[in-house]
Design a protein around this motif. Structure first.
Motif, PDB file in Angstrom:
ATOM      1  N   PRO A 113     -16.355-105.011  20.560  1.00 23.49           N
ATOM      2  CA  PRO A 113     -16.021-106.005  21.597  1.00 23.49           C
ATOM      3  C   PRO A 113     -14.775-105.622  22.420  1.00 23.49           C
ATOM      4  N   ILE A 114     -14.901-104.501  23.128  1.00 19.88           N
ATOM      5  CA  ILE A 114     -13.809-104.011  23.985  1.00 19.88           C
ATOM      6  C   ILE A 114     -14.413-103.658  25.333  1.00 19.88           C
ATOM      7  N   ARG A 115     -13.668-103.907  26.398  1.00 21.14           N
ATOM      8  CA  ARG A 115     -14.089-103.430  27.721  1.00 21.14           C
ATOM      9  C   ARG A 115     -13.489-102.045  27.930  1.00 21.14           C
ATOM     10  N   LYS A 127     -15.936-112.383  26.143  1.00 26.28           N
ATOM     11  CA  LYS A 127     -14.802-112.483  27.072  1.00 26.28           C
ATOM     12  C   LYS A 127     -14.053-111.154  27.063  1.00 26.28           C
ATOM     13  N   ASN A 128     -13.606-110.734  28.245  1.00 26.94           N
ATOM     14  CA  ASN A 128     -12.859-109.473  28.336  1.00 26.94           C
ATOM     15  C   ASN A 128     -11.423-109.705  27.856  1.00 26.94           C
ATOM     16  N   ASN A 174     -18.801-104.741  30.989  1.00 30.58           N
ATOM     17  CA  ASN A 174     -18.123-106.003  31.263  1.00 30.58           C
ATOM     18  C   ASN A 174     -18.700-107.035  30.306  1.00 30.58           C
ATOM     19  N   LEU A 175     -17.897-107.444  29.331  1.00 32.02           N
ATOM     20  CA  LEU A 175     -18.412-108.322  28.271  1.00 32.02           C
ATOM     21  C   LEU A 175     -18.849-109.677  28.816  1.00 32.02           C
ATOM     22  N   GLU A 176     -18.264-110.091  29.935  1.00 33.23           N
ATOM     23  CA  GLU A 176     -18.574-111.425  30.457  1.00 33.23           C
ATOM     24  C   GLU A 176     -19.870-111.437  31.265  1.00 33.23           C
ATOM     25  N   GLU A 177     -20.294-110.253  31.773  1.00 30.87           N
ATOM     26  CA  GLU A 177     -21.446-110.237  32.691  1.00 30.87           C
ATOM     27  C   GLU A 177     -22.626-109.415  32.192  1.00 30.87           C
TER      28      GLU A 177
END
Length: 1606
Positions: free
Chosen positions: A554-556, A522-523, A491-494
């Protein structure tokens, strides 16, 4: 206004008379001087023989409505019909009158115009071809045995072609016999029972055939060839129609009026059949020519019989402010003087130059003149078609600043000089627009409007529907995969690993280097992979995910796992499903430890089994999984992994979740793809390249949303995309992502006919929604006797039971004729239940129960029919009782059941399904608001797929229509009729009609342009057609659009808003030509006899002393050539016409163009792939090559039915393509999109290689390019086989000369260059003893040259071939004729010649050869595709003109020579292998859009491209020209070229006589030979000795080989 203009004309007349008298213009000598003015007249005829207008009318009506064709036939079948008409005009008016009775306005106006346009003529030529094949296909003896009392074999042979005179006028083709009279037909119909058992071949029916309404679709086919109005037609037609109604036959009529049958036809039946088909819908240009080098032939024109024309000039058109028709009314006694004054005005002020200050506001002045005219469209046409005559008066106009200011304001939004046009909001490509295309588009809109108005929709609603922009069918089909079954890895945001990244999403809009990723916390990109963890692709995908994750892409990342075994229902009772086991263990690790460890476990499974890189296709076994589980948990296990395994298995932990995940994937439909990626819901392949491409493809969509503020830092991107447009089901055959194209059909015609099937359909709807209007209607065509059909029925009922408030279902159940009685009974129960109880609450439960019962019993072969029936009766009664349906009704139905009644009741349904919709008998299909979706064998189709069809069709095609319908205020409709069914029917019919509408999707917002002062506004509130246009009136586009818009206004009075957009500041005259657009009218038909004259372009009073060049501006698919032209059309100087008042030119439509784009799936276009085209009997008549550029290819064809396939040899060995049927039945040609694929095992083989080319050469040499059937093709298009050359004679011509043939290619336009060309031919032949073949570009040769060259070839012992290639639409076009000719020298070398040609030498027409060209032909080019001679530089006087020695060219060439293009060698084999032709076209496309580049196109292009397409430099002596080389090297020259000299600008002929001593002798020889052939009087022509170095002629035909064409 009219009164004022009349007064002005009267005053003008008075002034005019005084001027004439004072000026002495009335004096005879001055009047005669002025009356010397000359005219030019041009016509264009089709190459095929005439076609009857009566039959053309029936074809046009059939396009409107199938029934209208038969109604019209009934009107005209009587022989005395039209007997009161004694002229062609009367007949045409009578035909139009009858058609008007069948059509509403404005369709009837369009019909009349289309009839005069002759647009249906090609369809009749197609029928004529099929008629010839019909007569020749049945063996004579077989036919005659079937024909009672029909003369002898000789008679039959005589009739074996409709073009033979005294032929048979009517016959019926049954496939194995031809029937020529009623007795034979009656006998055949009587014996049908017997014949069917024979395996006779049925004749083939095509989409364009007129098939009489039929009751039996399996009945034998009978095709009637004949023409309504002939004596034999009526009786045969009546017999056939009756037999069709009785279900005995399928009757199709192909209208053909055979030659020799005109005398037997009714009074109007043969109008048009005798005269040539003279065409219209094209433009003719007379351009003012630049005569800098005085390149004109000085040979006197032979005085032939002047082809005078009685055409009168239109005197009502304004000339310099005068309306001469009104002046003549007032002063008829001054007729001669007034006409002389008019001629003077028309011709006295021809300008091709103006001063700079006069040019400045010319565009605005023109706009003002147009806008202030009483008829602005006429004024625009008059100005831009006669611009050189009018320009000086325009430049003196006082300018109104309000017009100028508005034009300049608009040009902030649209570029100056740009022309655009839209029809009901859809943008039309003006480049491709022609009259036929425009009329088709307008006709389609009017037909739709007519349908909507018949449905009681008001005019305003019809216009709103036609103008509404349909929702864009984007490529972004998103699958809504949101559920608890998605397992995200990160999870890119967390997650902590991304904490240092920036979180500002505005950085998405910042520029970065190509390929650089944007690292934003950001996801934005959710890459969810759907996979079976036990499969090889699943293992590979897992490793790829972990690799990208570790690289911080940068991918979820996420996965959804499923079990293939569970989905396929192959669960074995004793063993566990490995995929389910893996999923359960994954869930355990994820919940107990971490997601990262769970993913590592998935990766370990593969490693423990295979090692690192080998992904084994076999499914993983349980012990591999358990081993990987133990290995993964050993380091961090809280208890021993082995114990955990036992506990999991014992307690069935996570089993339900794992199975639900598989069911979820099954419901989504994604299991069909095995492994796939969902990038924010968009479906892609699951490999690494696809992942990165998917991210890059999604980026611009996200950037756009960020830019407009729709995505902000707090937005959940996935939630946003999936909640806006997504579907909970994926089926590529429905979404259109699979290979099959979407099929649409209009239901309107079927709905609107008498006794329509739709009257009897009762629709099933979801419970509690029966009173709601349904925008979506699914019609299910179900073969009740097939498993697929019953499964579809079952799913449809489930779909309704699940609940749908937007859709209703109509069941169209049919059975095969040989179906058993119980199946027929069950169908009857279904039909009766739906028709009686469709509104009942539990009717769906009853039908569902009946369906399940039938599926369980679906193989009743083992049961006796009576037992099965009894079982079924009991089931029906019990189900009826359960669902509260009246059991007594069912008992009554059982007793009254009759198989005959059920089968008879299917006639109407069969006609609808297999006749009107064109379904194949035995197929199952869903028709959703006109979209036809056919079930394929083995393809599952679930209730979810019906839901997907409903959602897609509603969103993309129906929603906006339904919203308009709901707002309609109904007038003239009984309020009681406005039921939910009424609304549902209208939504279904309107959206089905709109679905077949062909229109561009691109739109422009014309409303933002100001239109108060600078626009022509023609409002018609009653019209359903609205035209928006932006036009530069002083442009070629303006010249073409003005007459098109005028004719539209005249025919249908559409609403128009035309914003004028001239270039504001001109530096040169924008138009240097006169232009006429040729349109048909009723005056083309004689009012004194039965002849048809046809339309012509007429240029009155053209300038005498200006040199003009004629160009013909035809629709893209036309290939035309001049066939009658005494004068040089390239250099028209009217003062040389002598006594002839009107210069005549007749062109001929030589062929239509079949073009296409050929693609190979997932590869570049198959460059060099060869197609052949022909008939079934003669498959190879024409061939062509596929270019690398867009996979483009083209062929010349005539109207007819043709079959396209791969050429035998390399193409057919490597590729697969079933033969494709192509019907050419309109003047618009045809564009095809073809996809080929390589055969299995041949995927890595190259199509073009040196060895293959050599092999192909040997094959072609043994056959000859044209020697197979092409002589038939060339005779077919012209209809004159006797005048064509015999292929055998080619060898005779070669006998006298020995060695390999030298191939020489040249191009000439105009009489002077044709004169040079003959001299060049003689100079080549006199210097070699080898055979020579000349190749000439056909497009620009005069009729005289084409007449002379066959005789010249015979006398001088050479072969020749005329070749042509139509300029492709996608390639940037040249405007000037000279530049087009230059382009033909270089742009199409790889495709204009046949594959068998290995090498060719280009020689300029104005060249004299002094050496044996065999030496050049045999020269080793060192592997280079092209060989040119460099410009010589020993004439120092010309140093200032050597542009290549300085500036751009010096830098670009980097020391390489700049070559001259007057002589060059082309190694065609090398050109094809290296794709040199494609490369040159790419360079041309890039450079040609800049008007300042490629000033010497044919020379600059190869020199510019020589770093990529290498040039072999020939020795200097191969080309000498005085301008550049100087006299020192002249003695060694092997060829001399008459280059233009930019310093002296010496005329060509003068230079030729001075520079080349032998030129005069060669010229004299060529001239005397030409004069002898053309029968001109040349002294001593009879005594001219034959050339000493060539053998004496004999009686053989000349060795022409006409280029392949149909």
């Amino acid at each position: 206004m009219a009164a004022r203009r009349g007064a002005r004309s009267g005053a003008a007349a008075a002034v005019l008379v005084s001027v004439l008298l004072v000026g002495g213009l009335a004096a005879g000598s001055a009047g005669a001087e002025i009356r010397r003015q000359k005219n030019v007249q041009v016509s264009l005829r089709a190459k095929w023989a005439g076609t009857p207008l009566l039959l053309e009318a029936s074809e046009l009506l059939s396009k409107e409505w199938k029934d209208l064709f038969w109604n019209f036939i009934d009107h005209w079948k009587e022989l005395d019909k039209g007997s009161e008409c004694l002229t062609a005009k009367c007949c045409v008016q009578k035909i139009v009158e009858d058609a008007r009775a069948l059509l509403n306005e404005p369709l009837s106006s369009i019909f009349e115009f289309s009839l005069t346009l002759r647009s249906a003529s090609p369809r009749l030529v197609l029928y004529r071809q099929l008629a010839e094949e019909s007569l020749s296909s049945v063996p004579v003896n077989d036919s005659l045995e079937q024909i009672s009392g029909h003369g002898t074999v000789e008679n039959f042979h005589e009739a074996a072609s409709p073009s033979s005179s005294g032929g048979i006028c009517c016959w019926v083709d049954t496939g194995n016999a031809l029937l020529f009279n009623s007795a034979d037909l009656h006998q055949w119909l009587e014996g049908l029972g017997k014949l069917i058992t024979d395996s006779t071949e049925q004749p083939e029916l095509f989409d364009f055939d007129h098939v009489y309404s039929r009751a039996n679709f399996t009945a034998p086919v009978a095709i009637f060839y004949g023409a309504v109005g002939t004596t034999c037609f009526k009786e045969l037609h009546a017999h056939l129609a009756e037999a069709s109604k009785q279900g005995k036959i399928s009757y199709a009529l192909r209208p053909v009026l055979s030659s020799g049958c005109q005398a037997t036809s009714s009074f109007c039946g043969s109008i048009g059949a005798v005269d040539a088909v003279t065409l219209s819908g094209y433009g003719v240009e007379l351009a003012l020519k630049n005569m800098e080098y005085k390149a004109m032939d000085d040979t006197a024109i032979k005085k032939g019989v002047p082809l005078e024309d009685s055409k009168t000039e239109d005197l009502s058109q304004e000339v310099r402010g005068f309306i001469f028709s009104k002046i003549l009314e007032r002063k008829p006694e001054l007729n001669a003087e007034i006409m002389a004054f008019r001629d003077y005005l028309l011709s006295s002020t021809v300008s091709d130059t103006l001063e700079v200050w006069e040019l400045k506001d010319l565009g605005h002045q023109t706009a003002q003149r147009i806008l202030q005219a009483s008829d602005p469209l006429q004024s625009m046409q008059e100005i831009n078609q006669n611009f050189p005559s009018i320009v000086s008066s325009l430049s003196r106009m006082k300018l109104d600043n309000s017009i100028k200011d508005e034009i300049i304001a608009n040009q902030r939004m649209v570029p100056p000089g740009k022309s655009l046009m839209a029809l009901n909001g859809a943008l039309i490509n003006i480049e491709d627009l022609d009259l036929y295309l425009l009329m088709d588009m307008v006709h389609e809109e009017l037909s739709l409007a007519d349908q909507f108005i018949r449905l009681k929709l008001p005019q305003s609603a019809a216009h709103k529907i036609l103008s509404a922009p349909p929702p864009a069918e984007s490529n972004s089909f998103r699958v809504d995969f949101r559920s608890s079954h998605v397992h995200y890895l990160n999870n890119l945001e967390e997650d902590a690993m991304y904490r240092r990244w920036r979180s500002n999403i505005q950085e998405l809009l910042m520029p970065v280097f190509p390929g650089q990723m944007r690292y934003i916390r950001k996801n934005l990109f959710h890459a969810v992979y759907v996979l079976d963890p036990a499969s090889a692709c699943g293992a590979e995908t897992i490793d790829m995910i972990l690799s990208l994750y570790q690289d911080s892409v940068p991918i979820r990342f996420g996965i959804i796992m499923y079990s293939s075994r569970l989905i396929n229902g192959i669960e074995e009772n004793n063993g566990e499903d490995t995929s389910i086991l893996i999923t359960r263990l994954f869930l355990y690790i994820k919940e107990t430890y971490s997601t990262q460890l769970a993913f590592q476990f998935l990766s370990n499974i593969h490693k423990s089994r295979n090692g690192e890189d080998d992904y084994n296709e076999e499914l993983v076994e349980a012990h591999h999984v358990e081993g990987a589980f133990v290995d993964s948990l050993l380091s961090s296990a809280k208890s021993h992994p082995q114990d955990v395994l036992l506990k999991l298995q014992k307690e069935n932990m996570y089993k339900q979740e794992a199975e639900e995940s598989s069911r979820f994937v099954h419901k989504l439909g994604l299991y069909k793809l095995q492994c796939c990626l969902l990038m924010n819901g968009l479906v892609h392949e699951s490999n690494e390249d696809a992942t990165m491409n998917a991210m890059n493809g999604e980026l611009p969509r996200i950037q756009e949303q960020v830019y407009y503020g729709h995505i902000q830092s707090h937005t959940d991107v996935l939630e946003k995309f999936l909640s806006e447009t997504s579907y909970k089901r994926y089926n590529p055959s429905i979404t259109g992502k699979s290979a099959g194209k979407k099929i649409f059909v209009s239901l309107f015609a079927s709905y609107h006919q008498e006794d329509s099937l739709f009257n009897g359909i009762n629709y099933l709807q979801s419970p509690e929604t029966t009173d709601d209007a349904k925008p979506v209607t699914h019609l299910l065509a179900i073969d009740f006797s097939s498993k697929i059909g019953i499964k579809l029925l079952h799913e449809a009922i489930r779909y309704l039971m699940a609940g749908s408030n937007r859709a209703r279902v109509g069941l169209l159940l049919y059975v095969r004729n040989d179906s058993s009685s119980p199946i027929l009974l069950l169908k009857d129960i279904f039909d009766r239940t739906i028709s009686s109880f469709s509104y009942k609450e539990k009717v769906l439960d009853f039908l569902y129960g009946l369906c399940k019962f039938y599926e369980a019993q679906h193989t009743p072969a083992s049961l006796i029919a009576s037992d099965w029936t009894r079982t079924m009766m009991e089931k029906v009664y019990s189900l009826a009782a359960e669902t509260a349906l009246p059991v007594d009704d069912y008992k009554t139905w059982f007793t009254s059941f009759s198989t005959e009644t059920v089968l008879k009741g299917m006639d109407k349904l069969s006609d609808f399904l297999f006749g009107q919709l064109g379904l194949v008998f035995g197929s199952n299909a869903v028709i959703t608001n006109g979209r036809v979706f056919v079930m394929n064998e083995g393809e599952s189709f679930l209730s979810d797929d019906l839901g997907l069809l409903e959602s897609m069709e509603y969103e993309l095609r129906t929603k906006y229509i339904f919203e308009i319908i709901e707002e309609v205020e109904w007038a003239g409709v009984d309020p009681d009729d406005l039921t939910s069914k009424f609304y549902s029917d209208i939504a279904m019919l309107v959206s089905s009609s709109m679905s077949v509408r062909e229109r561009p999707s691109e739109r422009v917002h014309f409303e933002i342009l100001h239109a108060e002062y600078s626009a022509i506004k023609l409002n018609n509130m009653d019209s359903t057609i609205h035209i928006d246009a932006v036009i530069d009136p002083l442009s070629p586009a303006g010249q073409k659009l003005a007459p098109l818009l005028r004719i539209l206004w005249k025919q249908i009075q559409p609403s128009m808003r035309i914003v004028l957009n001239p270039i504001s500041s001109l530096a040169d005259l924008p138009l240097k030509n006169f232009y006429r657009f040729v349109l048909p009218s009723m005056d083309d038909f004689s009012s004194t006899d039965y002849s048809v004259h046809g339309p012509k372009a007429f240029f009155a009073n053209m300038p005498l002393s200006k040199t003009l060049t004629m160009n013909i501006d035809v629709p893209e698919p036309w290939l035309v050539e001049p066939v009658v032209a005494i004068h040089d059309l390239d250099n028209i100087l009217l003062e040389n016409l002598g006594d002839v008042r009107t210069l005549q030119a007749v062109f001929e439509l030589e062929a239509l163009l079949l073009t296409g784009h050929c693609m190979e799936k997932d590869r570049d276009p198959p460059r060099g792939l060869q197609f052949i085209l022909g008939t079934k009997q003669r498959p190879h008549l024409v061939d062509t090559l596929v270019m690398a550029n867009l996979g483009y290819w083209q062929m010349k064809v005539s109207p007819g039915v043709w079959y396209l396939q791969l050429a035998p040899g390399r193409s057919a060995d490597l590729y697969e393509l079933p033969p494709k049927l192509i019907a050419i039945d309109s003047l618009r040609g045809k564009l095809m999109h073809i996809e080929v694929q390589k055969k299995k095992g041949k995927e890595r083989e190259e199509l073009l290689s040196a060895a293959d080319d050599h092999h192909f050469q040997e094959k072609m040499d043994s056959k000859g390019w044209n020697n197979n059937l092409l002589k038939w093709a060339s005779s077919f298009i012209s209809g004159d086989a006797s005048s064509k050359k015999k292929a055998d004679n080619i060898m005779d011509l070669k006998d006298a000369r020995q060695g390999e043939t030298i191939n020489i290619f040249s191009v000439a336009s105009g009489h002077l260059y044709e004169r040079f060309l003959k001299i060049m031919i003689l100079s080549v032949l006199k210097k070699t003893q080898r055979p020579v073949k000349f190749w000439f570009i056909k497009n620009y040769l005069s009729p005289q040259f084409k007449d002379v060259i066959p005789h010249m070839a015979q006398e001088y012992r050479f072969e020749y071939e005329l070749v042509t290639y139509k300029w492709p639409t996608w390639l940037h076009k040249q405007k000037e004729k000279q530049r087009i000719i230059w382009a033909y020298k270089i742009l199409f070398l790889d495709v204009i010649f046949p594959l068998s040609l290995r090498k060719v030498i280009f020689v300029d027409a104005d060249q004299i050869v002094r050496a044996d060209m065999g030496e050049l032909y045999d020269m080793n080019l060192k592997g280079r595709p092209l060989a040119y001679t460099p410009f010589c530089d020993n004439n120092k006087d010309m140093d200032g003109y050597r542009f290549w020695k300085q500036g751009f060219w010096k830098d670009h060439l980097r020391g390489r020579p700049y070559h001259i293009s007057a002589l060059y060698v082309v190694d065609l084999a090398k050109v094809r292998q290296t794709a040199a032709g494609d490369t040159l076209r790419v360079f041309y496309e890039q450079l040609s859009k800049d008007p300042n580049s490629l000033s010497n196109l044919d020379q600059d292009l190869p020199n510019y491209a020589q770093h990529t397409v290498p040039i072999f430099s020939l020795p200097q002596e191969w080309l000498w020209c005085e301008s550049w080389c100087g006299n020192a090297t002249k003695a060694r020259a092997k060829t001399i070229d008459l280059c233009n000299n930019p310093m002296t600008k010496e005329p060509k002929l003068q230079g030729a006589r001075r520079i080349v001593p032998e030129w005069v002798g060669l010229d004299s020889e060529a001239h005397q030979f030409t004069a002898r052939i053309l029968g001109e009087n040349v002294e001593s022509a009879e005594s001219v000795p034959l050339p000493s170095d060539t053998p004496k002629p004999n009686d053989k035909d000349p060795g022409q080989s006409v280029k392949d064409e149909l």
